[in-house]
Each structure stands twice: as C-alpha cells, then as structure tokens.
Design an enzyme around this catalytic site. Structure first.
Site, short mmCIF file in Angstrom:
data_model
loop_
_atom_site.label_atom_id
_atom_site.label_comp_id
_atom_site.label_asym_id
_atom_site.label_seq_id
_atom_site.Cartn_x
_atom_site.Cartn_y
_atom_site.Cartn_z
N LYS A 105 0.83 -1.23 0.00
CA LYS A 105 0.00 0.00 0.00
C LYS A 105 0.85 1.26 0.00
O LYS A 105 0.52 2.24 0.69
CB LYS A 105 -0.98 -0.01 1.17
CG LYS A 105 -2.01 -1.14 1.10
CD LYS A 105 -3.14 -0.95 2.10
CE LYS A 105 -4.17 -2.08 2.05
NZ LYS A 105 -3.64 -3.40 2.43
N ARG A 106 1.93 1.29 -0.74
CA ARG A 106 2.74 2.48 -0.85
C ARG A 106 2.06 3.49 -1.77
O ARG A 106 1.19 3.12 -2.58
CB ARG A 106 4.14 2.15 -1.40
CG ARG A 106 4.94 1.14 -0.57
CD ARG A 106 5.18 1.57 0.87
NE ARG A 106 6.18 0.78 1.56
CZ ARG A 106 5.95 -0.06 2.57
NH1 ARG A 106 4.71 -0.24 3.01
NH2 ARG A 106 6.94 -0.70 3.16
#
Lengths: 309, 309
Positions: A105-106
C-alpha cells in the site's frame, strides 16, 4: 505476470491468494520456543519464528494456490529483522513458483514513487549491474496522490512485466468516510475505478490488464458496479472469511469468463488451526490445517460462484 | 513530541525540516568511491555511501535545525541494506537531539495499521521486554482508508507521546485528481482537513495538537483555507524550493503566533552544492554548502513571512 497469475488460477481452479500476515499470537509455541532458543527472545528470534511459520505453511499449500500476499506491515513492525523475514518469505515463495503480491500500500510522487516501484518490482542500477531490493511480482498501491503517484509504478510494471493492484474500495467499516463521498453524484471510489480502467487499458496482458484493483469482499453491491467499470482489471478481494465477506457475495466480482477476481484469505488459512472446525489437527500440525482450509475455501468458492454458471 | 518540536522551532527561529531524501546522483564521488572500495559496488556499498552522506549533512546542520524528514522510499529501494541505512540515519539524528519525521506515508487498517504504528513510533512486546523497530518521532500517514487506518496511529502516538502528519493536500501537480473533487460543494481535502482537526482536538500537546497535516507549498490558497479549518494542527509543508513553492507563498500556512507550520526542503539543502549559488563550496565541501543553504532558507522564510508581522 498477469498472464502467469491467470494461467495458474485456471490450472489450479483456485482464484485464491493466501495472505501471509503472521501475528505473533498465531505462531505455535514449538516454533517460537525453538527460534528464541537459537536467536534469543528478541527481534531476531521473532523474525526467525515468523519465517519458519511461513515456510511450513508455504510447504503445505504451494501446490494448491496460485499466489500469496505477504502484508509487509506485519514484518516491518519488527524492524530490520522483520524486513529480512519478509524478504526470505518473498524469495522462498518465488522458488516455489508462487506469484507474490506484496501488500505494501505504498503511494508517493515522482522520484519517490519510482523508488518504491523499483525497490519492490524492479531493480536499481549500481555501476553496470542491477540489484533487486525486494522483488515481488505485484504490489498494492494507494491512489490518494493521483496520477503522479501511479505513473512511476506503471512504467516499472511495463518494463519488468509485473503488475499492481490499486486501492479502490477497501474492506474496512470506515472505508466509506472518504471513498464513498459523492463526486458529481457518484462515489469517489467509482472515479478511482474509472482511472484504474483507463490505466489498465493502456497496460494489457493477453486477456486482462496487469493494472488491477483492490475491492473489499464486504461491499458486494459496490463490487458489482466496479466490475462493470473496470472490465479488464483483475480485482484483488480482501475481506473474505474473518472480515465477514461470504463466498455467496463474491460472484459479482467475477466476469462471465469465470475470471477477473482473486480472493484473499489471511487468518482463515494461516491460523486455521485455531478455528473450531480445524481443531483436530492440533497446534503441531498447524500447516496441515492450513492446507485443509485452502481445500475448503476452494470448494466454498466453487459451490457459491461457479457451480451454477 | 509536538512540544519539543515547537520549542526547538522557537529557540532556533527556524520552522524548517531538512528532507533526507538521498538520490545516488546527489552523493559526491569521494563518498561513493570510498564506500564501494570497502563494501563493493552493490547494495551494501550504496547503503554505506548514503549513510556517510547523511551523516556529513547532519553534522553540518544539526545545530541550526529542529527536525529532519528522511523519506523512507529512498532507502527502501535498496532493500534490506537501504533499510539499515534508514535506521542508522534515524538513530544518529536522535543522538543529535533532532526531531525525526519518518516520511513513510503508510496507511492500512486495524491490526495492520497498528503494526505500522508500533513499528515506526512504538515498540513490540516480546516476552517481558519491548523492542523498537525503527523509532521515529513523527510519521506521515495516508488517510484514504478512513478512521480505521488512523485510530491505531492515534493510540500509539498518545501512548508514546509522539505524533503524525496526515496527508491532506499534497504538493504534486496531479494531487487534485482525487483530493480536489467536490463533495457537497467543497473539495475532498477540506473534508480530510476537518477530520484532522477533529482528531487533533482530541490529541493536544501544550498549544498545538500532535496530529498534524501535510499541505503542499504549491497550493497557498488552499493552504490558507486549511489553516483556518485546522487551527490547532501543525502543518508540514513540502514543495518549497525545488518543487516551485516560494517563501512569499508560505505566510498563510502560519498562525498569528508565528507557529503552526514547518517547511520542508530536501534537494535544496542536501544537494545544495549542485546549485549555481553554492558552486564555490565544491563537491568536497558539499556539507558546508548544505549548512549555508539552511542559513539562507531561514533568512528567506524570515524576510518573507515574519519580517512584516
């Protein structure tokens, strides 16, 4: 990589991804005791325990599943030692020919986004050699920063023949707080979904795009709409099992070809031995319980989604 | 920690944070050559070069600045070795009594969000001891997943007396794609800002909340509105200098007490020696150029923001 993922899903008849999200409380005593004895009751000991736990589960399930999804936060919380366990897990899964979806989830912008993309999907050039940092096959990405955050990932995915799943509608209770807000009369997640479809169309594998979406199992009505909005995007579906998503709710996430979605289960598989229906395996045989849970999940999905198609 | 940050800002008259976002191309040859000679032209060599580069910049500037903001992506791209350089940098900055803002932009839900929070701001309990993974003082957090993603960070911040900056309006050109969409006639970022204010009021330091916001320097009109919406939240402002934000645009981010904002500069400070006005320092004295750039930035901010107040 999307072609490989789809081939494996079809061959195994299992649109399933196992979430390798180890919590310390899941790990059987005999594993932690051994790891602590060898490395001490510290970050290194815990990281060893996580790695051994993962390894046993992978060994017991890899022939049944196309993919795994290690949740990097569960490793990152243990600092450098945890990151080493993450890397070992990724590398071992790839040895076993599993498709690895890094749930990271960057999301950032420009050169920072490029750094995340090359660190997880590509490689960095040092002198005349290229070195890979982590080396997953897919990653999850947060879209809040807009195209500037996504394009660097698109470029790396294209070059490396890898892929990504962009958060569209997440499975948690408060996901609507921002994602469901109406924009020109339609929820924000639809707008994000339309962007995913647009990015996806420009980045196609054989039949599906390698730019997919995350849509939670807990919102099937929204899943139905998003399926239509993003016909060529694979949907990664968290929330099945422990979070309350039922197999019968999952049909709308699939296309008529029986493809287009991959359902994640984490706790339900990796900590299966803690559930009443798998108690007979006992803590020592936790990995066999995980194998049985995969078989049962496959059957559950088949009965609910494909049996009547 | 917000009290410490504000005290340092007041004492140094410098609402400045230096972004430690090392790119390989910034690092002077003499540093990389030495690191490669010792560790090889590989990830370990690069990580060593980054660490030495950071150390020299910190040594040359720490007495002038209240805080640093290492961008974790720039380390994560080099895998485990890069993460070790990140950790060394964080630890060294804390030795120098700098406030460390981990620019990690994480965001997930429930136990996963807790894992990120304890991994970067708290500690994990193993047996009867607590171990810290990374141990920054503040982190940046992505709000797209809603309250479920924020609450675990709030809890850890409260317990550890640390803080966070939630992305509200980012500095990049495409930030408006989702953030500016109108919800009930007002942009989404305002809705996020109102949530930040609400979370902030429940988590107060002496005069400001330890729950702050990220608002890019490139959107001063929006900054003005957000300042009003979140009166008690510190605003972390990226985008000054290299990204085009001018000091004269920054006044609206501050409150009447001259506080409430901290301005980030990354490239403008750490790669100052590459700019025409600092060329006289030469590559060998890159850290002295960084020191001069901090002094000049402080003066620039003072003249533009505070001189007429």
């Amino acid at each position: 990589m999307i072609n490989k993922l789809i081939n494996k899903i079809e061959q195994l008849k299992a649109p399933i991804v196992v979430g390798l999200d180890p919590m310390l409380s899941y790990i059987p005593d005999h594993i932690t005791k051994k790891a602590y004895a060898e490395f001490g009751e510290n970050l290194k000991g815990v990281a060893e325990a996580i790695w051994q736990y993962n390894k046993d589960i992978i060994d017991a399930t890899y022939d049944l599943i196309p993919a795994v999804k290690p949740q990097i936060a569960m490793y990152e919380q243990f600092g450098i030692e945890g990151m080493i366990a993450f890397q070992k897990t990724v590398d071992y899964c790839k040895e076993k020919d599993l498709v690895v979806i890094g749930d990271i989830k960057r999301g950032d912008i420009g050169s920072t986004s490029t750094a995340y993309a090359v660190g997880h999907l590509g490689g960095v050039k040092i002198g005349d050699k290229t070195f890979a940092g982590f080396n997953e096959d897919f990653v999850t990405v947060n879209p809040y920063l807009g195209s500037d955050g996504i394009h660097p990932f698109l470029d790396v995915c294209k070059e490396e023949k890898k892929g990504m799943f962009i958060l569209v509608k997440t499975s948690n209770p408060s996901s609507g707080e921002f994602q469901d807000q109406l924009v020109d009369g339609r929820p924000l997640y639809e707008l994000v979904g339309r962007k995913v479809a647009e990015w996806g169309e420009a980045h196609m594998g054989d039949s599906y795009s390698y730019i997919g979406a995350v849509v939670g199992a807990t919102y099937p009505e929204m899943g139905k709409v998003l399926r239509r909005i993003m016909p060529k995007s694979y949907i990664l579906v968290p929330g099945y099992g422990a979070q309350g998503g039922k197999a019968s709710d999952l049909a709308p996430y699939f296309n008529k070809d029986g493809l287009g979605a991959i359902i994640n289960s984490s706790r339900g598989i990796i900590a299966a031995y803690k559930q009443p229906q798998y108690q007979q395996f006992g803590e020592t045989n936790f990995a066999d319980a995980s194998r049985q849970a995969v078989i049962d999940m496959k059957e559950d999905l088949y009965q609910s989604i494909f049996a009547n198609k």
